[in-house]
Design a protein around this motif. Sequence first.
Motif: not given
Length: 289
Positions: A159-164
Motif C-alpha cells: 500500500g502507500p509507502g510500502r510497495n515495489p
Amino acid sequence: MNLFVFGLGFSARRFVERERSRFAAIRATVTDPDRARAIEAEAGLPVRVFGPDADDPRIAADLADTDVLLVSAPPGPDGDTALARHADAIRASRIRWIGYLSTIGVYGDQGGAWIDETTEATPRSARSRERLAVERDWLALGAETGKAVQVFRLSGIYGPGRNPFVKLREGKAQRIIKAGQVFNRIHVDDIAAALAASLERPRNGAVYNVTDDEPAPPQVVTEHAARLAGLPLPPAVDFETAELSPMARSFYGENKRVRNRLLREELGLALRYPTYREGLAALKDDAAG
C-alpha cells in the motif's frame, strides 16, 4: 459503537483511517511510548503502550467500554499477549465482534497448488505455527463465549509507502528468480474493506483468506512497477545466490496459490485491487517519489 485495537500497525491503522466515522470512540495500543505519543498528536487517538514489557492499566477499562476488538499484534513467546493478560476482561465485556489478523503462512508449502479456506493448515515455520496456535485460542474464546470471532489470513501486504516503487527508488529492489515461485498479495485498502464487510456480517468461527485474485512471480511484479515508474530494472538474481535475510529466504520455501472464495461468496466483497496491476496503478504518488 467503540473500537479497541491491539497493535496499531500498517493494516490496523488503515482500517481505523477508512472506518473512523462508524465508531464513537477508538483506542489502540503500540509497543513504543514515543510512537504512542506521536500517534496521539497526529491522529488524535488515545494510544496505550502494550507489549511484552508494558501493560497500560487503562486497557481493562477500555475493553469494558468496547464493542469491536481488532487484534493485529504478533504472538509473543508464550502465545497471544492480549489473551494471556486480558482474556477475563474480554469475556466479561460487551464486545460482540473480534477480528484476528493472521497470515496465509499457516498453510505452509502447498507445492504451488491452488488452495482455499477448506485446505488444512500445515505451517512449516515456527512463526506460522505460533500464528495458527493463536488463531485456535481466539476461536476457542469465541466458541466459549458466543462472541463473534473471525480470523483473517492475510497475504503479502502492500500500500502507500510500502510497495515495489519505494524499493526501486531506494535502490533496494531485487528481481529474484526462482522457477515456479509465486506469491499472492493484498492491498491494505482491501484488508480494511474485508474487515468492514465482516462487521456487517459477523460469523463466529469464520476464517477468511484476504488475498488478491492473481498469484504472480515476484520478479514480474517488480518489472511491472519499474515500467510504470519509468525506473531501470534491477538486475536478475538467482534465488540460490541472492542476498536475503533468513526470514525473507524462508518465504521462498513456501509456494501456493490462494483463493479468496469466502470474501466473495460470504461477505459479498469485490476487491478494489484484484491484482497487483490495479494496486500499483493506484500508487502513482509513490512511483513519482
